[in-house]
Scaffold this motif. Structure first.
Motif, PDB file in Angstrom:
ATOM      1  N   UNK A  17       0.941  -1.152   0.041  1.00 32.64           N
ATOM      2  CA  UNK A  17      -0.049   0.202  -0.033  1.00 32.64           C
ATOM      3  C   UNK A  17       0.895   1.233   0.047  1.00 32.64           C
ATOM      4  N   UNK A  18       2.136   1.387   0.798  1.00 34.48           N
ATOM      5  CA  UNK A  18       3.015   2.391   0.740  1.00 34.48           C
ATOM      6  C   UNK A  18       3.440   2.525  -0.509  1.00 34.48           C
ATOM      7  N   UNK A  19       3.981   1.465  -1.321  1.00 36.28           N
ATOM      8  CA  UNK A  19       4.629   1.591  -2.473  1.00 36.28           C
ATOM      9  C   UNK A  19       3.690   2.195  -3.641  1.00 36.28           C
ATOM     10  N   UNK A  20       2.469   1.589  -3.471  1.00 37.02           N
ATOM     11  CA  UNK A  20       1.414   2.136  -4.409  1.00 37.02           C
ATOM     12  C   UNK A  20       1.006   3.803  -4.094  1.00 37.02           C
ATOM     13  N   UNK A  21       1.166   4.139  -2.980  1.00 38.96           N
ATOM     14  CA  UNK A  21       0.818   5.513  -2.462  1.00 38.96           C
ATOM     15  C   UNK A  21       1.866   6.555  -2.822  1.00 38.96           C
ATOM     16  N   UNK A  22       3.154   6.122  -2.549  1.00 38.27           N
ATOM     17  CA  UNK A  22       4.232   6.822  -3.156  1.00 38.27           C
ATOM     18  C   UNK A  22       4.364   7.128  -4.713  1.00 38.27           C
ATOM     19  N   UNK A  23       3.979   6.009  -5.360  1.00 39.25           N
ATOM     20  CA  UNK A  23       4.019   5.943  -6.853  1.00 39.25           C
ATOM     21  C   UNK A  23       2.727   6.757  -7.507  1.00 39.25           C
ATOM     22  N   UNK A  24       1.687   6.651  -6.694  1.00 37.95           N
ATOM     23  CA  UNK A  24       0.668   7.554  -7.094  1.00 37.95           C
ATOM     24  C   UNK A  24       0.807   9.064  -6.805  1.00 37.95           C
ATOM     25  N   UNK A  25       1.455   9.325  -5.636  1.00 40.50           N
ATOM     26  CA  UNK A  25       1.864  10.738  -5.372  1.00 40.50           C
ATOM     27  C   UNK A  25       2.717  11.276  -6.200  1.00 40.50           C
ATOM     28  N   UNK A  26       3.572  10.648  -6.701  1.00 38.71           N
ATOM     29  CA  UNK A  26       4.540  10.997  -7.770  1.00 38.71           C
ATOM     30  C   UNK A  26       3.948  11.350  -9.389  1.00 38.71           C
ATOM     31  N   UNK A  27       3.175  10.234  -9.405  1.00 37.87           N
ATOM     32  CA  UNK A  27       2.400  10.537 -10.628  1.00 37.87           C
ATOM     33  C   UNK A  27       1.647  11.803 -10.656  1.00 37.87           C
ATOM     34  N   UNK A  28       0.887  11.995  -9.742  1.00 37.78           N
ATOM     35  CA  UNK A  28      -0.036  13.140  -9.689  1.00 37.78           C
ATOM     36  C   UNK A  28       0.632  14.418  -9.752  1.00 37.78           C
ATOM     37  N   UNK A  29       1.951  14.518  -8.984  1.00 42.04           N
ATOM     38  CA  UNK A  29       2.695  15.746  -8.995  1.00 42.04           C
ATOM     39  C   UNK A  29       3.317  15.786 -10.465  1.00 42.04           C
ATOM     40  N   UNK A  30       3.736  14.792 -11.036  1.00 36.89           N
ATOM     41  CA  UNK A  30       3.987  14.844 -12.449  1.00 36.89           C
ATOM     42  C   UNK A  30       3.209  15.261 -13.462  1.00 36.89           C
ATOM     43  N   UNK A  31       1.907  14.826 -13.246  1.00 39.56           N
ATOM     44  CA  UNK A  31       0.543  15.375 -14.187  1.00 39.56           C
ATOM     45  C   UNK A  31       0.347  16.655 -13.681  1.00 39.56           C
TER      46      UNK A  31
END
Length: 216
Positions: free
Chosen positions: A27-41
């Motif tokens: 869950x933590x890994x998914x959250x980290x990648x999700x946040x990174x993707x949102x910031x990039x977007x």
């Protein structure tokens, strides 16, 4: 547990005896990648918004037309012996308008609000040409206030080095030294000696730009 370790290894045994740990980790890994993707977007969207605003800004268009009529010699002629300029001169007004716009953009890039690579691909040549022509004006204003246009200047230096690397050319070592000094100031603005580092960066940059100007 010891028998499990001997037969299957640590990760397998933990997954069997403490499955919650793996669920939490996933869950933590998914959250980290999700946040990174949102910031990039978000950076990409902000960059597109800037691009659209820049293209549609009539004041910027007119200011750029005025700047296109200038060269480095004409820009130097705008600067008085004491380093001041005529605030009512149409060229000075145009230069300030464009530099202020790019100073805001460069600040946004440095804070990762805009996407550096995206804007480099679109405006790299524009920024490098602006800096090439306007650096005497920037230097003169910085002699009055060393913090003026610092983010734009650093962006230009970063992009000059990037352009040289992309094209497979070497760049003057003073340019890299200037980049390091100015970056240090931007990262340690309140630290003792930071202004000295900034001045060193300006001096190195002036060496490079004056050398380029003398060769023309």
């Amino acid at each position: 547990m010891d028998a499990c370790l001997a037969d299957n290894g640590l990760f397998y045994c933990i997954s069997i005896t403490h499955p919650v740990v793996f669920v939490a980790l996933a869950a933590a890994i998914v959250a980290v990648f999700g946040i990174a993707f949102q910031r990039k977007t978000a950076r990409e969207k902000n960059s597109i918004d800037f691009e659209e605003s820049y293209k549609k800004n009539t004041n910027i268009k007119n200011a750029m037309l005025e700047i296109y009529s200038l060269n480095e010699s004409k820009v130097r002629a705008l600067i008085k012996d004491d380093g001041s300029v005529d605030d009512n001169d149409k060229s000075v007004i145009a230069i300030r308008r464009v530099l202020n716009e790019w100073e805001r953009a460069a600040t946004a890039i440095s804070h990762q609000v805009y996407d550096n690579q995206y804007l480099y691909q679109i405006y790299g040549t524009t920024v490098l040409n602006l800096f090439d022509v306007l650096h005497p004006f920037i230097t003169a204003r910085q002699n009055k206030n060393s913090r003026l246009y610092i983010n734009f200047q650093l962006l230009a230096v970063d992009w000059i080095i990037k352009r040289k690397r992309d094209e497979g050319y070497n760049y003057p070592k003073q340019l890299k030294e200037a980049q390091q000094h100015i970056h240090y100031y931007c990262d340690h603005k309140n630290a003792k000696g930071s202004l000295i580092e900034l001045r060193k960066g300006y001096d190195k940059l002036k060496e490079v730009m004056d050398s380029m100007y003398d060769k023309r």
